[in-house]
Design an enzyme around this catalytic site. Structure first.
Site, short mmCIF file in Angstrom:
data_model
loop_
_atom_site.label_atom_id
_atom_site.label_comp_id
_atom_site.label_asym_id
_atom_site.label_seq_id
_atom_site.Cartn_x
_atom_site.Cartn_y
_atom_site.Cartn_z
N ILE A 1 0.82 -1.23 0.00
CA ILE A 1 0.00 0.00 0.00
C ILE A 1 0.86 1.28 0.00
O ILE A 1 0.35 2.38 -0.15
CB ILE A 1 -0.96 0.04 1.22
CG1 ILE A 1 -0.20 -0.16 2.54
CG2 ILE A 1 -2.08 -0.97 1.04
CD1 ILE A 1 -1.07 0.04 3.77
N ALA B 1 5.18 3.07 0.39
CA ALA B 1 6.60 2.88 0.65
C ALA B 1 6.96 3.63 1.91
O ALA B 1 6.67 4.83 2.05
CB ALA B 1 7.42 3.41 -0.52
N GLY B 2 7.58 2.92 2.84
CA GLY B 2 8.02 3.56 4.08
C GLY B 2 9.50 3.86 3.99
O GLY B 2 10.16 3.59 2.98
N GLU B 3 10.01 4.41 5.08
CA GLU B 3 11.43 4.82 5.09
C GLU B 3 12.37 3.62 4.96
O GLU B 3 13.43 3.69 4.34
CB GLU B 3 11.70 5.56 6.41
CG GLU B 3 12.92 6.44 6.38
CD GLU B 3 13.24 6.98 7.78
OE1 GLU B 3 14.41 7.30 8.01
OE2 GLU B 3 12.32 7.04 8.64
N PHE B 4 11.92 2.49 5.51
CA PHE B 4 12.82 1.33 5.54
C PHE B 4 12.42 0.21 4.57
O PHE B 4 13.12 -0.77 4.45
CB PHE B 4 12.86 0.75 6.96
CG PHE B 4 13.41 1.72 7.97
CD1 PHE B 4 12.57 2.56 8.69
CD2 PHE B 4 14.78 1.81 8.18
CE1 PHE B 4 13.08 3.45 9.61
CE2 PHE B 4 15.30 2.69 9.10
CZ PHE B 4 14.45 3.54 9.83
N GLU C 1 8.75 -1.51 2.01
CA GLU C 1 7.33 -1.40 1.67
C GLU C 1 6.43 -1.43 2.90
O GLU C 1 6.77 -2.05 3.91
CB GLU C 1 6.88 -2.55 0.76
CG GLU C 1 7.34 -2.45 -0.67
CD GLU C 1 8.52 -3.40 -0.93
OE1 GLU C 1 8.96 -3.47 -2.07
OE2 GLU C 1 8.99 -4.03 0.04
N VAL C 2 5.27 -0.84 2.69
CA VAL C 2 4.20 -0.97 3.69
C VAL C 2 3.10 -1.77 2.98
O VAL C 2 2.70 -1.43 1.87
CB VAL C 2 3.66 0.41 4.12
CG1 VAL C 2 2.55 0.24 5.16
CG2 VAL C 2 4.78 1.28 4.67
N ASP D 1 6.93 15.34 15.51
CA ASP D 1 6.60 15.37 14.08
C ASP D 1 5.12 15.20 13.88
O ASP D 1 4.67 14.44 13.04
CB ASP D 1 7.38 14.26 13.36
CG ASP D 1 7.38 14.47 11.84
OD1 ASP D 1 7.71 13.51 11.12
OD2 ASP D 1 7.02 15.58 11.40
O1 ACK Z 1 -1.33 7.84 2.67
P1 ACK Z 1 -1.36 6.40 2.83
O2 ACK Z 1 -2.42 5.65 2.24
O3 ACK Z 1 -1.21 5.93 4.33
O4 ACK Z 1 0.06 5.90 2.35
C1 ACK Z 1 0.93 5.74 3.42
C2 ACK Z 1 1.79 4.52 3.21
O5 ACK Z 1 1.26 3.49 4.03
C3 ACK Z 1 3.23 4.73 3.61
O6 ACK Z 1 3.32 5.06 4.93
C4 ACK Z 1 0.06 3.95 4.59
N1 ACK Z 1 0.00 3.36 5.90
C5 ACK Z 1 0.92 3.39 6.84
N2 ACK Z 1 0.47 2.81 7.96
C6 ACK Z 1 -0.77 2.40 7.68
C7 ACK Z 1 -1.72 1.72 8.44
N3 ACK Z 1 -1.52 1.37 9.71
N4 ACK Z 1 -2.91 1.43 7.88
C8 ACK Z 1 -3.13 1.81 6.61
N5 ACK Z 1 -2.25 2.44 5.86
C9 ACK Z 1 -1.07 2.73 6.39
C10 ACK Z 1 0.06 5.42 4.59
#
Ligand code: ACK
Length: 985
Positions: A628, A630-633, A635-636, A747
């Protein structure tokens, strides 16, 4: 005896010698004017003969004759007396003589001559009888133009010759002349010696003195003239003196001075009734209208009584007088504007510089109860110096009678001592606008604060928006004043100077405008004037409606300072409980028994922190479904998590991408160790971590709507204000939990808030987070690190002073992001410009459609002084109250901005009061820790305190006990009042 002497004697009898002189000649010698003997010398004795006859006026004629024409070798000398040269440089010798024609004398050929010689000799003084012809210089040989014959004698015809010779330059003081006869028959009838000069003259109103020309006839003498009496130089008057004694080339001139005119080459005083104001070649003028001159020589005419001349009026202008008052004064009024119009005065006083001043008086029922009111109103274009016969008045109060006086003025109005006449009109603004509040009364006061309340107006056609409280130091007499607004009919004004007289006014505001101000309320604060708080310039106004909740304060700093040494030696061995204990001792824990945050960085082995704060998940329980983001480290992903005995749940899985180094692993998992310590519905929940297999994962609850900023952008304008406030309330609640835990986020931004399917917002992203360390102010400073400038409080940017108060600043920015549906704070401004603007006092304006109350809250969060920002507990409490009273969200900032005098940025933000603020306002700040330690940490609990409670918490001084108790009573009253009103903030 010579032949000719006797002969000539009879010849010249009866001849008239014309005596004349010209004015440009200065005569040094004229034999015709010498009355006595001439005393000239002759050599030899039988040469020249001196004969003196008398003319018809009985004046002597001195004649010298010689006529030795028959004897050869004549050398007869005649010498004048010493003649003074005076100023002469060149002299002229004019001789008049007769000479006999030799042909007319028989037997004289060879001996008879028809010329004689003229000599001179310069000497500084006369030397008497000595005569040496050899010393003499010859001037010329003189011959006759006409000589006479025997026949002429018979006919008695006179043939007189005149010869002029010039001699110069002369250098000595004087000279002798000598005449040498060499055998002629001569009668020297007169000798005139003179020099030439340019004579004194008057020209162009200047006088020029006698001037002797230069010897060199080709060069002129330049002479500067002197102005005659009552004249002055215009261009330097000059004349040039020529060799012949003539004035040449006149230049420049003088002109008659003020009060004088030129008549026949002189300057004559102006007659009475006339004046001449300027020097020049002009005549005296008759006095202008309404002025006169009595004496002679007037430079200006004086104004008649009642007429004046303005400073810049020229003397040629008629004297003028102030105008008569304006005529036909009328008004036109609507809800917001009052237009006054009038006709110009019938008499402008003879001037064109007509202006008008407007004065306003507001009068009570009695005619003498009037007070000036210009300062209260706004005049367009201005109240004074109007050039058009109209003015527009705004900001007037409803239910007031204004008397407007219009005065016509011109350039001489200030000079007149007559009372000025005005046109006046009384306008009643009773247009259904708000009415006056009742009398102000003091509820309680301290040396630097006062609580006031007043009776609400009985009848108001429109609902009251709020009250404006204006106050100023009496001594300053409105030179500067402060004002604040309150929705309740009461206010606490703090930050006052002790022992100082203050004046308070209140007016009501409705959509129809302002009411008139209430009658003044004056009060002198108690106390010693030297006891002025250090922040006396700052006036914090606390609206009584503001009811604080819990304010979690740190109280045991001192204790920690004593016990907190050397603790780091034991760091590695400490458990979280140990650490919590240590944190508590360090002052980071508000109350014993409340769980506090432990910084994973304090563990020497980070896996120990992970172990302690997180649950290891068997990866077989996790099903990854899709990526869903990309995180700092890494994929998310989203997926499912199965837990034995529980329902499968949706989760988000953060992964650590392969090829990481140990430090990256530690940093990645650090967030989990932080998150794992929290348990709150508005903090993202950590389900667990996968550390024992690859990939390393952090599993958190799944938030269907992703991050708040992009969610709002996608749903721009879709939510009600209450829904938005609900989201904000959730975030504030999560932040309250974090700050209670002693955790500073650093932050906080909409991008780090996640939203679930129920619109519940949860704080996430603890990457930047740091625990509070040994700072007694419970704020952490560090060096380095990226700072999200637009979201960060100035002190955190400037010197990395991060605290829950800096989180409150960021929270204000999140509010703004939410209310603007994900707009970028400060739009496209550069980071540097943002920093500078904030420093200069600039704050983000309210987003469109933003309720006043929310923008006020934002501004409150953005107070420069971090201790003045609201605590999260206050924010939650405030938002709760807004949600409970949705009508309080109705006034939008746009509505306010359309009204004058309500720039939101200039307002005081009095919405919050904590126990600490309340103690500050009653100057009892020193007991904050006593109140907190004893659990009196909400105003509600304080309002229930008894005198025993006050004593029990350690307030020992009786005066202080009394002050607190009386303030508690006021507080009770205020809280009750607010509850009755149903408007709690
Ligand atoms: O804006 P978004 O949809 O929400 O895109 C970012 C992406 O992952 C990178 O951080 C989504 N994300 C992060 N943590 C969660 C979570 N707990 N539940 C759903 N989406 C998340 C975030």
């Amino acid at each position: 005896m010579s032949f000719g002497n006797r002969f000539f004697a009879s010849l010249f009898l009866g001849i008239t010698i014309s005596r004349f002189s010209r004015c440009n000649q200065v005569v040094l010698l004229d034999t015709t004017s010498v009355l006595g003997e001439l005393g000239w010398k002759t050599y030899p004795i039988n040469g020249w003969d001196a004969i003196t006859e008398m003319d018809e006026h009985n004046r002597p004629i001195h004649t010298f004759q010689v006529c030795n024409v028959m004897e050869p070798n004549q050398n007869n000398w005649l010498r004048s007396n010493w003649i003074s040269r005076q100023a002469a440089q060149k002299i002229y010798v004019e001789l008049r003589f007769t000479l006999r024609d030799c042909n007319s004398i028989p037997w004289v050929s060879g001996t008879c001559k028809e010329t004689f010689n003229l000599f001179y000799h310069e000497m500084d003084e006369a030397h008497g009888v000595k005569f040496k012809p050899s010393q003499y210089t010859k001037i010329d040989t003189i011959a006759a133009d006409e000589s006479f014959t025997q026949m002429d004698l018979g006919d008695r015809i006179l043939k007189l010759n005149t010869e002029v010779r010039e001699v110069g330059p002369m250098t000595k003081k004087g000279f002798y002349l000598a005449f040498q006869d060499i055998g002629a028959c001569i009668a020297l009838v007169s000798v005139r010696v003179y020099y030439k000069k340019c004579p004194f003259t008057l020209m162009n109103l200047a006088s020029f003195p006698d001037t002797v020309p230069r010897v060199d006839s080709s060069s002129l003498v330049e002479v500067r003239g002197a102005c005659i009496d009552h004249a002055e130089e215009r261009d330097t008057p000059k004349l040039f003196c020529g060799a012949d004694g003539d004035w040449l080339v006149p230049l420049g001139r003088c002109v008659c001075s003020i009060g004088y005119e030129e008549i026949d080459g002189s300057c004559v005083a102006c007659r009475p009734g006339f004046y001449k104001a300027y020097a020049g070649n002009i005549k005296c003028s008759k006095c202008p209208p309404h002025s006169l001159s009595y004496g002679e020589g007037a430079s200006i005419c004086r104004c008649e009584k009642g007429f004046y001349r303005a400073e810049k009026d020229p003397p040629t202008m008629a004297c003028t007088r102030p105008p008569s008052p304006p005529r036909n004064l009328m008004f036109n009024m609507n809800d917001t504007c009052l237009m006054l119009e009038w006709s110009p005065p019938s008499d402008t006083g003879g001037r064109r510089d007509l202006t008008y001043n407007v004065q306003c008086k507001r009068c009570g029922p009695a005619p003498n109860q009037c007070q000036l009111c210009e300062d209260e109103l706004r005049f367009l274009p201005r109240p004074l110096g109007l050039t058009n016969a109209t003015v527009t008045v705004t900001d007037f109060s409803s239910h007031a009678n204004y008397t407007f006086e219009i005065e016509s003025l011109n350039g001489v109005s200030d000079l007149s001592s007559f009372p000025r006449q005005v046109a006046a009109i009384t306008v009643s603004t009773d247009q259904g606008g708000p009415s006056l509040v009742g009398a102000i009364k003091k509820d309680w006061a301290s040396p630097n604060s006062i609580a006031l309340s007043w009776q609400q107006p009985e009848e108001t056609t429109l609902p009251i928006i709020d009250y404006e409280v204006k106050y100023y130091e009496k001594e300053q007499e409105q030179l500067s004043y402060s004002s604040t607004r309150t929705r309740a009919p009461s206010v606490i004004v703090s930050g006052l100077k002790p022992a100082t007289w203050y004046v308070f006014n209140v007016r009501t505001r409705t959509a129809g405008g302002y009411s008139a101000y209430s009658p003044k309320y004056e009060y002198q604060t108690t106390g010693d004037s030297s006891d002025i708080a250090s922040d006396q310039g700052q006036v914090l106004v606390i609206v009584t409606a503001a009811v604080g909740g819990f304010t979690l304060l740190v109280i045991l700093t001192l204790f920690l300072l004593i016990t907190g040494r050397c603790q780091w030696y034991f760091k590695a061995k400490m458990t979280s409980e140990d650490k919590r204990r240590t944190d508590y001792q360090n002052g980071h824990v508000p109350f014993p028994g409340i769980k506090t945050y432990v910084d994973p960085d304090t563990y020497e082995d980070p896996t120990q922190a992970i172990h302690e704060f997180t649950k290891e998940i068997d990866p077989s329980r996790i099903r990854i479904e899709r990526v869903i983001g990309a995180g700092e480290f890494g994929e998310v992903c989203s997926g499912r998590l199965r837990t034995p005995g529980k329902k499968e749940i949706a989760v988000a899985i953060k992964t650590l991408k392969g090829g990481y180094v140990e430090r990256q692993r530690r940093d990645f998992l650090r967030e989990a160790s932080i998150m794992g310590q929290f348990d709150h519905p508005n903090i993202i929940r950590l389900e667990g971590v996968v550390t024992k297999s690859r990939p390393v994962m952090i599993v958190v609850e799944y938030m269907e709507n992703g991050s708040l900023d992009s969610f709002l952008r996608q749903h721009d304008g879709h939510f009600t204000v209450i829904q938005l406030v609900g989201m904000l309330r959730g975030i504030a609640s999560g932040m309250k939990y974090l700050s209670d835990m002693g955790y500073v986020h650093r932050d906080l931004a909409a991008r780090n808030i996640l939203v679930n399917s129920n619109l519940v917002c949860k704080v996430s992203d603890f990457g930047l987070s740091r625990v509070l360390e040994d700072d007694p102010e419970a704020a952490y400073t560090t060096t380095g690190g990226k700072i999200p400038i637009r979201w960060t409080a100035p002190e955190a940017i400037a010197y990395r002073k991060f605290s829950s108060a800096s989180d409150a600043w960021s929270y204000g920015i999140v509010m703004w992001e939410v209310m603007s549906y994900g707009e970028r704070p400060y739009w496209e401004m550069s980071n540097q410009d943002v920093i500078l603007s904030i420093e200069e006092g600039y704050r983000l304006p309210a987003p469109m459609g933003c309720p006043v109350a929310l923008h006020q809250l934002m501004l409150h969060c953005w107070q420069k002084e971090r201790n003045h920002r609201p605590k999260f507990v206050d924010i939650v409490s405030f938002l709760d109250k807004l949600i409970r009273n949705p009508s309080s969200l109705l006034p939008l900032v746009e509505d306010l901005q359309s009204l004058p005098e309500s720039p939101a940025e200039d307002m005081d933000y009095p919405m919050f009061v904590s126990v600490g603020d309340w103690l500050d306002s009653i100057k009892m700040s020193q007991y904050k820790s006593n109140f907190m330690a004893a659990g009196f940490n909400t105003l509600d609990s304080v309002a229930r305190m008894s005198i025993e409670d006050v004593r029990r918490i350690g307030v020992e001084l009786i005066g202080h006990q009394r002050r607190i108790v009386s303030s508690v009573q006021t507080l009770q009253f205020q809280l009750l009042h607010e509850q009755e009103k149903g408007f709690h903030v």
